[in-house]
Write a protein that holds these residues in place. Structure first.
Motif, short mmCIF file in Angstrom:
data_model
loop_
_atom_site.label_atom_id
_atom_site.label_comp_id
_atom_site.label_asym_id
_atom_site.label_seq_id
_atom_site.Cartn_x
_atom_site.Cartn_y
_atom_site.Cartn_z
N SER A 298 0.82 -1.22 0.00
CA SER A 298 0.00 0.00 0.00
C SER A 298 0.85 1.27 0.00
CB SER A 298 -0.94 0.01 1.21
OG SER A 298 -0.21 -0.12 2.42
N LEU A 299 2.04 1.20 0.59
CA LEU A 299 2.93 2.35 0.60
C LEU A 299 3.54 2.57 -0.79
CD1 LEU A 299 3.43 4.24 2.88
CD2 LEU A 299 5.47 2.97 3.52
N HIS A 300 3.88 1.48 -1.48
CA HIS A 300 4.40 1.59 -2.85
C HIS A 300 3.32 2.12 -3.80
CE1 HIS A 300 7.15 -1.46 -1.04
NE2 HIS A 300 8.03 -0.65 -1.57
N GLN A 301 2.09 1.70 -3.60
CA GLN A 301 1.00 2.19 -4.44
C GLN A 301 0.74 3.68 -4.18
OE1 GLN A 301 -0.47 0.64 -6.96
NE2 GLN A 301 0.89 -1.12 -6.55
N PHE A 302 0.95 4.10 -2.95
CA PHE A 302 0.80 5.51 -2.59
C PHE A 302 1.82 6.35 -3.36
CE2 PHE A 302 0.82 8.60 1.29
CZ PHE A 302 -0.07 9.43 0.64
N VAL A 303 3.06 5.86 -3.43
CA VAL A 303 4.10 6.56 -4.20
C VAL A 303 3.68 6.66 -5.66
CG1 VAL A 303 6.47 6.41 -5.06
CG2 VAL A 303 5.99 5.93 -2.64
N LYS A 304 3.23 5.57 -6.24
CA LYS A 304 2.85 5.55 -7.66
C LYS A 304 1.69 6.51 -7.95
CE LYS A 304 4.36 0.80 -8.56
NZ LYS A 304 3.93 -0.59 -8.91
N TRP A 305 0.78 6.64 -7.00
CA TRP A 305 -0.35 7.56 -7.15
C TRP A 305 0.12 9.00 -7.33
CZ3 TRP A 305 -3.69 9.91 -2.85
CH2 TRP A 305 -4.88 10.42 -3.38
N MET A 306 1.16 9.37 -6.60
CA MET A 306 1.70 10.73 -6.71
C MET A 306 2.56 10.89 -7.96
SD MET A 306 2.67 11.68 -2.76
CE MET A 306 2.99 10.03 -2.15
N LEU A 307 3.19 9.80 -8.41
CA LEU A 307 4.11 9.89 -9.54
C LEU A 307 3.40 9.55 -10.86
CD1 LEU A 307 7.40 8.43 -8.02
CD2 LEU A 307 6.57 10.79 -8.08
N GLN A 308 2.36 10.30 -11.14
CA GLN A 308 1.68 10.16 -12.41
C GLN A 308 2.21 11.22 -13.37
OE1 GLN A 308 -2.56 9.04 -12.38
NE2 GLN A 308 -2.55 9.54 -10.18
N PRO A 309 2.66 10.81 -14.56
CA PRO A 309 3.30 11.76 -15.48
C PRO A 309 2.40 12.93 -15.85
CG PRO A 309 3.69 9.49 -16.19
CD PRO A 309 2.68 9.42 -15.08
N GLN A 310 1.11 12.69 -15.99
CA GLN A 310 0.17 13.76 -16.33
C GLN A 310 -0.21 14.52 -15.07
OE1 GLN A 310 -2.85 11.57 -18.89
NE2 GLN A 310 -2.79 13.57 -19.87
N ALA A 311 0.18 15.78 -15.01
CA ALA A 311 -0.10 16.58 -13.81
C ALA A 311 -1.60 16.74 -13.56
CB ALA A 311 0.55 17.95 -13.95
N THR A 312 -2.40 16.74 -14.62
CA THR A 312 -3.84 16.98 -14.47
C THR A 312 -4.55 15.85 -13.73
OG1 THR A 312 -4.17 16.08 -16.70
CG2 THR A 312 -4.03 18.47 -16.48
N VAL A 313 -3.96 14.66 -13.68
CA VAL A 313 -4.59 13.55 -12.96
C VAL A 313 -3.85 13.25 -11.65
CG1 VAL A 313 -5.53 12.52 -15.04
CG2 VAL A 313 -3.28 11.81 -14.24
N ARG A 314 -2.82 14.02 -11.38
CA ARG A 314 -2.08 13.86 -10.13
C ARG A 314 -2.91 14.41 -8.97
NH1 ARG A 314 3.12 16.68 -11.25
NH2 ARG A 314 3.22 15.25 -13.02
N PRO A 315 -2.88 13.77 -7.80
CA PRO A 315 -3.67 14.29 -6.67
C PRO A 315 -3.12 15.62 -6.16
CG PRO A 315 -2.25 12.50 -5.96
CD PRO A 315 -2.15 12.54 -7.46
N ARG A 316 -3.96 16.34 -5.44
CA ARG A 316 -3.55 17.57 -4.77
C ARG A 316 -3.22 17.26 -3.32
NH1 ARG A 316 -4.47 22.09 -7.92
NH2 ARG A 316 -5.82 21.76 -9.74
N ILE A 317 -2.68 18.25 -2.62
CA ILE A 317 -2.18 18.01 -1.27
C ILE A 317 -3.29 17.58 -0.32
CG2 ILE A 317 -2.38 20.42 -0.53
CD1 ILE A 317 0.40 17.86 0.41
N ASP A 318 -4.50 18.09 -0.46
CA ASP A 318 -5.60 17.67 0.41
C ASP A 318 -5.92 16.19 0.22
OD1 ASP A 318 -5.88 20.15 1.58
OD2 ASP A 318 -7.44 20.82 0.21
N ASP A 319 -5.86 15.72 -1.03
CA ASP A 319 -6.09 14.30 -1.30
C ASP A 319 -5.01 13.45 -0.64
OD1 ASP A 319 -8.23 15.01 -3.06
OD2 ASP A 319 -6.74 15.44 -4.62
N ILE A 320 -3.77 13.92 -0.71
CA ILE A 320 -2.64 13.19 -0.15
C ILE A 320 -2.80 13.07 1.38
CG2 ILE A 320 -0.14 13.21 0.21
CD1 ILE A 320 -0.99 12.65 -2.67
N ILE A 321 -3.20 14.16 2.01
CA ILE A 321 -3.34 14.15 3.46
C ILE A 321 -4.45 13.19 3.89
CG2 ILE A 321 -4.10 15.58 5.42
CD1 ILE A 321 -2.48 17.88 4.19
#
Length: 344
Positions: A309-332
């Motif tokens: 789950s921690l590795h998947q969390f990293v991958k969620w943030m490292l999406q090449p397209q910025a428009t589908v990358r989460p924002r800081i509130d989503d991360i928190i």
């Protein structure tokens, strides 16, 4: 333009001639050099207070809005910046301006500063020196901890990883919540100070706002895109730099999610001590830019001490397209769920 604290040494005599530093009306004695990078030098200093200042409660602490910033033993850190031209002078002034905006326990506060003009060696020419005063964090950065832990073949616990990361998120949310939102632009282990307190999780503080600026930009042309890429190449560390800062489209919008990419890389580095893309530098045909643009993260080792789950969390943030990358509130929201999960 930053300098991270990365180990203690005694080279300050060669760099600064020893002695004292004045910031406005307050005097500091150099104890030792803590680090250097480019035209920046960081020193551990001790405030030298006059008898009258001691009696009437004066000294540098009277300037602090937050009493928690007062050093009980008088020790602080000072960053000295050698400034050679107007562009560098403006960069330091911007760092001071941006640093002065923020007030958060997970962001390193700028306590005081001074910029002075000094006579250069060439006759008739002048340059400047800047002195920036900060609290001291003697336990070093994530880089220091990674080196020490690697030597012992140790890792942070899953809970410590999440707690360190949660604190970085809190500091970054403060920056992203400004109007306009500000991006740090150089989140990396060397810019994360760690303080260890017995019986407690490590305390993390994000530092160095030399690359910080308003996050949102509209790119309308190829020349504007190239200008942004050139700026990023100078100010954003390549192993933690978002894809849109490597290869910017001619018509696009840039926002604070560039920091989310760097945050994902830093989470990986808290776990393993390196960027998720650092492996490519050791490959004969490795291409760092291509690896980052395609988000080719190094696969987790079979015997990894961390859950999937921690590795998947990293991958969620490292999406090449910025428009589908989460924002800081989503991360928190997500990191809080993981903390709750692994604390039971």
């Amino acid at each position: 333009m930053g300098c991270s604290i990365s180990g203690l040494n005694n080279l300050y005599d060669a760099v600064n001639g020893g002695g004292d530093i004045w910031i406005n009306e307050n005097r500091f004695r150099i104890v030792k050099q803590l680090g250097e990078g480019g035209s920046d030098y960081v020193f551990l200093v001790k405030e030298i207070r006059t008898e009258s200042a001691t009696v009437d409660g004066g000294g540098v602490s009277k300037k602090f809005k937050d009493p928690s910033h007062v050093s009980g033993d008088g020790f602080y850190s000072i960053k000295k910046v050698l400034i050679q031209n107007e562009e560098e002078l403006e960069t330091v002034r911007e760092e001071i301006r941006v640093s002065s905006l923020f007030s958060h326990p997970n962001l390193l506060p700028l306590l005081d500063h001074a910029i002075i003009a000094v006579k250069a060696s060439q006759e008739g020419s002048w340059k400047h020196e800047a002195y920036l005063l900060f609290p001291v964090h003697s336990d070093g950065t994530l880089v220091d901890h990674a080196k020490a832990m690697k030597a012992k073949n140790e890792f942070f616990s899953t809970m410590d990883v999440l707690q360190i990361f949660r604190q970085l998120c809190a500091g970054l949310k403060h920056m992203h919540s400004f109007d306009p939102p500000h991006a740090h632009n150089d989140i990396k282990p060397a810019n994360v100070l760690i303080t260890n307190k017995k019986g407690q999780s490590p305390v993390a503080v994000l530092m160095d706002f030399g690359s910080a600026r308003p996050a949102r930009q509209e790119i309308h042309s190829h020349s504007e895109a190239l200008k942004l890429q050139e700026w990023a190449a100078e100010h954003c560390s390549e192993l933690f730099r978002a894809p849109e800062l490597w290869d910017c489209a001619s018509h696009t919008n840039i926002d604070e999610r560039t920091d989310i990419w760097s945050l994902g890389c830093t989470l990986y580095a808290i776990m393993y001590g390196v960027s998720p893309f650092e492996y490519v530098l050791e490959e004969p045909e490795g291409n760092l830019k291509s690896t980052i643009l395609n988000a080719q993260i190094k696969p987790a080792e079979p015997n990894s001490p961390y859950p999937e789950s921690l590795h998947q969390f990293v991958k969620w943030m490292l999406q090449p397209q910025a428009t589908v990358r989460p924002r800081i509130d989503d991360i928190i929201i997500h990191v809080d769920k993981l903390i709750k999960k692994f604390s039971t």
